[in-house]
Design a protein around this motif. Structure first.
Motif, mmCIF file in Angstrom:
data_model
loop_
_atom_site.group_PDB
_atom_site.id
_atom_site.type_symbol
_atom_site.label_atom_id
_atom_site.label_comp_id
_atom_site.label_asym_id
_atom_site.label_seq_id
_atom_site.Cartn_x
_atom_site.Cartn_y
_atom_site.Cartn_z
ATOM 1 N N CYS A 228 13.334 -39.770 62.291
ATOM 2 C CA CYS A 228 12.320 -39.377 61.316
ATOM 3 C C CYS A 228 12.937 -38.271 60.459
ATOM 4 N N PRO A 229 13.482 -38.604 59.314
ATOM 5 C CA PRO A 229 14.219 -37.622 58.525
ATOM 6 C C PRO A 229 13.387 -36.383 58.185
ATOM 7 N N TYR A 230 14.100 -35.278 57.956
ATOM 8 C CA TYR A 230 13.460 -33.985 57.715
ATOM 9 C C TYR A 230 12.530 -34.020 56.507
ATOM 10 N N GLU A 231 12.788 -34.920 55.566
ATOM 11 C CA GLU A 231 11.916 -35.041 54.394
ATOM 12 C C GLU A 231 10.482 -35.379 54.789
ATOM 13 N N PHE A 232 10.307 -36.035 55.937
ATOM 14 C CA PHE A 232 8.945 -36.306 56.427
ATOM 15 C C PHE A 232 8.180 -34.993 56.574
ATOM 16 N N ALA A 233 8.821 -34.021 57.238
ATOM 17 C CA ALA A 233 8.169 -32.741 57.502
ATOM 18 C C ALA A 233 7.874 -31.993 56.207
#
Length: 270
Positions: free
Chosen positions: A225-230
């Motif tokens: 789940c890439p950091y861009e999700f957060a």
């Protein structure tokens, strides 16, 4: 103690309930393809700090019953509500990892933040686990179809491959074996159907409906789940705080457990 709670279709889901007489409750929701045992390092920490800890095996996973259907977000969010109602929980801190984080988001959106006072998301699989128009992050649908096909034809190899993706730092072979053994307790149909749910469901409309203080802990090296999700979630929940985990992949609650535990503790006690 362990016990079962009946959910909407008369299936039973297992709960681990530690320190049940404590005043404040943390409810832990695990991700795919795991079960509540993955929170070992949190369940060893928070009861000693005076919290009741309730950890769920989602339907189809761990020791819970294994119905053939009901692996969409709405059904599993309804299971969370059933647990909260049966246990008469109130002012809960809801903690969700990966797909469990996505389920927490759907629960709060669908039930208007019911009985939850705070939300903690650890590497959540949201707003969309797959790439789509105007959302270039995550896996392609074709990649997830490959996972589903492998789940049907060689599930042990899929889970072994996925285990390696969860960790950024060196992880001992016994730790990976433990992780794989947890994953293998899931039913094969829950494993593949949840992959399909992750492929098809999105939470863009759910996230702005969260009205409780939210802590987001996300590994900057996360490839699941890439950091861009957060970053997206942080921008779209009014009262949220994002803490990057600098030395973690997808399993920050294991790789940087001291930081994660202490940040959640501070967040709850604020």
């Amino acid at each position: 103690m362990k016990y079962f709670v009946k959910i909407s279709d008369d299936s039973r889901i297992l709960l681990e309930d530690l320190n049940p007489d404590a005043e404040k409750t943390i409810l832990f929701i695990h991700g795919w393809p795991l079960n509540h045992n993955i929170y070992e390092y949190q369940l060893n920490f928070f009861p000693d700090k005076g919290f009741r800890c309730v950890a769920v095996d989602l339907r189809g996973f761990g020791e819970s019953d294994r119905p053939y259907s009901g692996y969409d977000y709405d059904s599993m969010a309804a299971d969370i509500k059933k647990v909260i109602d049966v246990l008469k929980l109130d002012k809960v801190t809801l903690v969700g990892h990966s797909m469990g984080g996505a389920l927490c988001i759907r629960y709060l959106s669908k039930y208007n933040n019911y009985k939850v006072s705070k939300l903690c998301l650890i590497s959540p699989a949201a707003p969309s686990w797959v790439q789509m128009q105007d959302w270039p992050y995550g896996y392609t649908k074709e990649q997830v179809d490959g996972f589903i096909n492998q789940s049907i034809n060689d599930r042990p190899k899929l889970l072994n491959d996925i285990s390696g993706l969860f960790f950024f730092q060196y992880t001992s072979p016994p730790m990976l074996n433990w992780f794989n053994n947890i994953s293998l307790t899931a039913s094969s149909w829950a494993t593949s159907q949840c992959l399909n749910t992750l492929k098809t469901e999105t939470l863009f409309n759910d996230i702005p409906k969260i009205k409780v203080p939210t802590l987001i802990l996300h590994g900057v090296h996360d490839t699941v789940c890439p950091y861009e999700f957060a970053e997206y979630i942080n921008k779209n929940i009014i009262e949220s705080k994002l803490i990057p985990l600098q030395n973690s992949g997808h399993a920050g609650f294991i790789e940087e457990k001291e930081i994660v535990n202490n940040e959640i503790l501070k967040f709850i006690e604020e």
